[in-house]
Design an enzyme around this catalytic site. Structure first.
Site, PDB file in Angstrom:
ATOM      1  N   GLY A  13       0.509  -1.115   0.185  1.00 47.25           N
ATOM      2  CA  GLY A  13       0.294   0.132  -0.561  1.00 47.25           C
ATOM      3  C   GLY A  13       0.825   1.012  -0.175  1.00 47.25           C
ATOM      4  CG  PHE A  14       0.139   5.898   0.712  1.00 43.38           C
ATOM      5  CD1 PHE A  14       1.660   6.921   0.452  1.00 43.38           C
ATOM      6  CD2 PHE A  14      -0.403   6.852   1.868  1.00 43.38           C
ATOM      7  CE1 PHE A  14       1.777   7.592   0.680  1.00 43.38           C
ATOM      8  CE2 PHE A  14       0.193   7.798   2.457  1.00 43.38           C
ATOM      9  CZ  PHE A  14       0.963   8.427   1.527  1.00 43.38           C
ATOM     10  CG  PHE A  37      -9.273  -4.655  -0.973  1.00 45.20           C
ATOM     11  CD1 PHE A  37     -10.127  -4.190  -1.889  1.00 45.20           C
ATOM     12  CD2 PHE A  37      -9.129  -3.226  -0.224  1.00 45.20           C
ATOM     13  CE1 PHE A  37     -11.293  -3.066  -1.914  1.00 45.20           C
ATOM     14  CE2 PHE A  37     -11.067  -2.589  -0.028  1.00 45.20           C
ATOM     15  CZ  PHE A  37     -11.888  -2.653  -0.656  1.00 45.20           C
ATOM     16  N   GLY A  39      -3.923  -2.144  -2.518  1.00 48.89           N
ATOM     17  CA  GLY A  39      -2.040  -1.678  -2.635  1.00 48.89           C
ATOM     18  C   GLY A  39      -2.552  -2.229  -4.203  1.00 48.89           C
ATOM     19  CG  ASP A  59      -7.382 -11.605   3.774  1.00 51.09           C
ATOM     20  OD1 ASP A  59      -7.714 -11.194   4.657  1.00 51.09           O
ATOM     21  OD2 ASP A  59      -8.624 -11.606   2.777  1.00 51.09           O
ATOM     22  CE1 TYR A 146      -9.198   2.661   7.797  1.00 53.43           C
ATOM     23  CE2 TYR A 146      -9.536   4.916   9.816  1.00 53.43           C
ATOM     24  CZ  TYR A 146      -8.956   3.544   9.104  1.00 53.43           C
ATOM     25  OH  TYR A 146      -6.756   4.213   9.026  1.00 53.43           O
ATOM     26  CB  THR A 176      -0.380   9.429   6.631  1.00 55.26           C
ATOM     27  OG1 THR A 176      -0.369   9.457   8.654  1.00 55.26           O
ATOM     28  CG2 THR A 176       1.197   9.959   6.032  1.00 55.26           C
ATOM     29  NE  ARG A 187      -5.786   7.895   1.735  1.00 53.98           N
ATOM     30  CZ  ARG A 187      -5.201   6.627   2.707  1.00 53.98           C
ATOM     31  NH1 ARG A 187      -4.772   6.409   3.982  1.00 53.98           N
ATOM     32  NH2 ARG A 187      -5.130   6.062   1.855  1.00 53.98           N
TER      33      ARG A 187
HETATM   34  P1  NAD Z   1      -3.908   1.812   1.649  1.00 53.35           P
HETATM   35  O1  NAD Z   1      -5.047   1.472   1.293  1.00 53.35           O
HETATM   36  O2  NAD Z   1      -2.558   2.333   0.269  1.00 53.35           O
HETATM   37  O3  NAD Z   1      -2.855   0.339   2.017  1.00 53.35           O
HETATM   38  C1  NAD Z   1      -3.865  -0.582   3.052  1.00 53.35           C
HETATM   39  C2  NAD Z   1      -2.460  -2.030   1.727  1.00 53.35           C
HETATM   40  O4  NAD Z   1      -3.691  -2.799   3.156  1.00 53.35           O
HETATM   41  C3  NAD Z   1      -2.627  -2.223   0.971  1.00 53.35           C
HETATM   42  O5  NAD Z   1      -1.722  -2.512   0.455  1.00 53.35           O
HETATM   43  C4  NAD Z   1      -4.713  -3.121   0.897  1.00 53.35           C
HETATM   44  O6  NAD Z   1      -4.002  -4.105  -0.827  1.00 53.35           O
HETATM   45  C5  NAD Z   1      -3.912  -3.949   2.009  1.00 53.35           C
HETATM   46  N1  NAD Z   1      -5.338  -4.740   2.322  1.00 53.35           N
HETATM   47  C6  NAD Z   1      -6.258  -4.041   2.850  1.00 53.35           C
HETATM   48  N2  NAD Z   1      -6.918  -5.402   3.348  1.00 53.35           N
HETATM   49  C7  NAD Z   1      -6.240  -6.412   3.641  1.00 53.35           C
HETATM   50  C8  NAD Z   1      -6.286  -7.324   3.990  1.00 53.35           C
HETATM   51  N3  NAD Z   1      -7.646  -8.019   4.558  1.00 53.35           N
HETATM   52  N4  NAD Z   1      -5.241  -8.466   3.746  1.00 53.35           N
HETATM   53  C9  NAD Z   1      -4.039  -8.230   3.471  1.00 53.35           C
HETATM   54  N5  NAD Z   1      -3.658  -7.251   2.261  1.00 53.35           N
HETATM   55  C10 NAD Z   1      -4.730  -5.900   3.116  1.00 53.35           C
HETATM   56  O7  NAD Z   1      -3.966   2.597   3.118  1.00 53.35           O
HETATM   57  P2  NAD Z   1      -2.075   3.476   3.783  1.00 53.35           P
HETATM   58  O8  NAD Z   1      -3.232   4.562   3.924  1.00 53.35           O
HETATM   59  O9  NAD Z   1      -1.078   3.174   3.101  1.00 53.35           O
HETATM   60  O10 NAD Z   1      -2.415   3.490   5.416  1.00 53.35           O
HETATM   61  C11 NAD Z   1      -2.185   2.110   5.733  1.00 53.35           C
HETATM   62  C12 NAD Z   1      -2.456   1.570   7.065  1.00 53.35           C
HETATM   63  O11 NAD Z   1      -2.313   3.013   8.101  1.00 53.35           O
HETATM   64  C13 NAD Z   1      -3.904   1.306   7.458  1.00 53.35           C
HETATM   65  O12 NAD Z   1      -3.971   0.493   8.032  1.00 53.35           O
HETATM   66  C14 NAD Z   1      -4.298   2.694   8.362  1.00 53.35           C
HETATM   67  O13 NAD Z   1      -5.851   2.585   9.082  1.00 53.35           O
HETATM   68  C15 NAD Z   1      -2.830   3.126   9.070  1.00 53.35           C
HETATM   69  N6  NAD Z   1      -4.082   5.066   8.773  1.00 53.35           N
HETATM   70  C16 NAD Z   1      -3.043   5.587   7.109  1.00 53.35           C
HETATM   71  C17 NAD Z   1      -3.776   7.107   7.638  1.00 53.35           C
HETATM   72  C18 NAD Z   1      -3.221   7.754   6.009  1.00 53.35           C
HETATM   73  O14 NAD Z   1      -3.608   8.792   6.113  1.00 53.35           O
HETATM   74  N7  NAD Z   1      -2.760   7.548   5.429  1.00 53.35           N
HETATM   75  C19 NAD Z   1      -3.634   7.281   9.109  1.00 53.35           C
HETATM   76  C20 NAD Z   1      -4.474   6.705   9.769  1.00 53.35           C
HETATM   77  C21 NAD Z   1      -4.643   5.775  10.157  1.00 53.35           C
HETATM   78  N1  UDP Z   2     -13.133  15.546   1.807  1.00 46.97           N
HETATM   79  C1  UDP Z   2     -13.434  16.897   0.545  1.00 46.97           C
HETATM   80  N2  UDP Z   2     -13.173  16.655  -0.812  1.00 46.97           N
HETATM   81  C2  UDP Z   2     -12.320  15.164  -1.182  1.00 46.97           C
HETATM   82  C3  UDP Z   2     -12.230  14.255  -0.531  1.00 46.97           C
HETATM   83  C4  UDP Z   2     -12.235  14.678   0.563  1.00 46.97           C
HETATM   84  O1  UDP Z   2     -13.716  18.324   1.146  1.00 46.97           O
HETATM   85  O2  UDP Z   2     -12.530  15.703  -2.206  1.00 46.97           O
HETATM   86  C5  UDP Z   2     -12.708  16.264   2.947  1.00 46.97           C
HETATM   87  C6  UDP Z   2     -13.445  14.944   4.170  1.00 46.97           C
HETATM   88  O3  UDP Z   2     -14.502  15.139   3.677  1.00 46.97           O
HETATM   89  C7  UDP Z   2     -12.322  15.576   5.124  1.00 46.97           C
HETATM   90  C8  UDP Z   2     -11.497  16.069   5.124  1.00 46.97           C
HETATM   91  O4  UDP Z   2     -11.272  16.437   3.568  1.00 46.97           O
HETATM   92  O5  UDP Z   2     -13.616  16.382   5.983  1.00 46.97           O
HETATM   93  C9  UDP Z   2     -10.212  14.426   5.058  1.00 46.97           C
HETATM   94  O6  UDP Z   2     -11.479  13.817   4.417  1.00 46.97           O
HETATM   95  P1  UDP Z   2      -9.834  12.052   4.003  1.00 46.97           P
HETATM   96  O7  UDP Z   2     -11.231  11.369   2.880  1.00 46.97           O
HETATM   97  O8  UDP Z   2      -9.021  12.314   3.437  1.00 46.97           O
HETATM   98  O9  UDP Z   2      -9.451  11.733   5.352  1.00 46.97           O
HETATM   99  P2  UDP Z   2     -10.654  11.306   6.730  1.00 46.97           P
HETATM  100  O10 UDP Z   2     -12.197  12.332   6.348  1.00 46.97           O
HETATM  101  O11 UDP Z   2     -10.928   9.770   6.506  1.00 46.97           O
HETATM  102  O12 UDP Z   2      -9.235  12.206   8.049  1.00 46.97           O
END
Ligand code: NAD
Ligand code: UDP
Length: 311
Positions: A13-14, A37, A39, A59, A146, A176, A187
């Site tokens: 993933g990211f 899924f 990623g 998974d 979530y 992030t 996002r």
């Molecule tokens: P993302 O969606 O890019 O990455 C998630 C990864 O998990 C993907 O590669 C996806 O294929 C994999 N995945 C999902 N379900 C799976 C399953 N059942 N089995 C195996 N793999 C599975 O998101 P991200 O932004 O890289 O987030 C990574 C982690 O950090 C997540 O747990 C997310 O909840 C947490 N997190 C991210 C943020 C953010 O802002 N990026 C903020 C808070 C928490």
């Molecule tokens: N948001 C928005 N336009 C978009 C996507 C998101 O105004 O195209 C808003 C969303 O309603 C929220 C904030 O931006 O208030 C952050 O949304 P994001 O989905 O990035 O993260 P999260 O809500 O999980 O913090």
């Protein structure tokens, strides 16, 4: 640092792919488990031939055994459209995935870090959010799969820690952004940058007054490594950038920085959208001696350059 064998779930993933890069650069052996899924193999394509990197398409809901010393549990879709796409699957991934990783840690003695989230604070009534705040989450809203999934995963971590002595680390990640966010992620940062670069309308949900604190991915990776490397501190600890911006400010910043002709439009507000969010990182500063270094402008510039290259 001594080389470790490390499992990264959600490693394609990211965030996970940046973490894999960092672990490989530090000389560790990395097993990346992901069901692709949200990623993509493109995120880790440059690592696939590396002798210390193994990709396992699987998974996290399925038990998995491998003898490792560190586990980073990131498997879970993170953007609201993706985690709401199949909410039951999101709960199962969070809960069953966490149980599987904690059982693995229990069996191997590995240290396990859970990527929790600022969403555990829900629509917060305390601002900025400190770790001692228990949150304001609606369990039956569309975000519940979530938020409650992640809250339950934290509970599991602490129960495995108290009951079985499992060596846990819990970090609460705030919004992030950065290169390798999926184009269809939904996002706000990736949406706004892509809309600006394509000359499309910038879609602000509601009046744009809601706030978030945005962290560049490199700062998060630094915080994750700091937390995993620290002895005697299990968390939970906030890892985020305390700079707080309204969504309208972000939209204007992206338009200015891209020189776009896009117009801002307002779409209906999203139900149960948290109104404000700002990380209090006092605990991370005191215990991990960590704080983010990359201001929003600088991180956005790097992210804009990335999206220009993939479009
Ligand atoms: P993302 O969606 O890019 O990455 C998630 C990864 O998990 C993907 O590669 C996806 O294929 C994999 N995945 C999902 N379900 C799976 C399953 N059942 N089995 C195996 N793999 C599975 O998101 P991200 O932004 O890289 O987030 C990574 C982690 O950090 C997540 O747990 C997310 O909840 C947490 N997190 C991210 C943020 C953010 O802002 N990026 C903020 C808070 C928490
Ligand atoms: N948001 C928005 N336009 C978009 C996507 C998101 O105004 O195209 C808003 C969303 O309603 C929220 C904030 O931006 O208030 C952050 O949304 P994001 O989905 O990035 O993260 P999260 O809500 O999980 O913090």
């Amino acid at each position: 640092m001594e080389s470790k064998k490390v499992l990264v779930t959600g490693g394609a993933g990211f965030v996970g792919s940046h973490l894999c890069d960092r672990l490989i650069a530090d000389g560790h052996e990395v097993i990346c488990l992901d069901n692709l899924f949200t990623g993509s193999k493109t995120n880790i394509a440059h690592l696939l031939a590396h002798p210390k990197f193994t990709f396992v398409e699987r998974d996290v809901q399925m038990p998995f055994f491998v003898n490792v010393q560190w586990i980073f549990n990131l498997a879970c879709p993170a953007s609201p459209p993706h985690y709401q796409h199949d909410p039951v699957e999101t709960v199962r991934t969070n809960v069953l995935g966490m149980i599987n990783m904690l059982d693995l840690a229990k069996a191997t003695g590995a240290r396990v870090l859970q990527a929790s989230t600022s969403e555990v604070y829900g629509d917060p009534l305390v601002h900025p959010q400190t770790e001692s705040y228990w949150g304001n989450v609606n369990p039956i809203s569309r975000r519940g799969c979530y938020d409650e999934g992640k809250r339950c995963a934290e509970t599991l971590c602490f129960d495995y820690h108290r009951e079985y002595g499992v060596d846990i680390r819990v970090i609460r990640i705030f919004n992030t952004y950065g290169p390798r966010m999926a184009k269809d992620d939904g996002r706000v940062v990736s949406n706004f940058i892509l809309q600006a670069l394509r000359g499309e309308d910038i879609t602000v949900y509601g009046d744009g007054s809601y706030t978030r604190s945005f962290q560049f991915v490199d700062d998060l990776i630094e915080g994750m490594i700091a937390m995993m490397s620290q002895d005697g501190f299990v968390g939970p600890v906030n890892i985020g950038n305390p700079g707080e911006f309204t969504i309208l400010e972000l939209a204007k910043m992206v338009i200015d920085m891209t020189g776009s002709t896009s117009k801002i439009i307002h779409l209906p507000a999203v139900e149960h959208d948290p109104k404000q969010r700002k990380a209090d990182i006092t605990l991370a500063k005191d215990t991990l001696h960590w704080e983010p270094k990359i201001p929003l402008q600088e991180g956005l510039a790097k992210t804009i350059t990335y999206f220009q290259s993939v479009l």
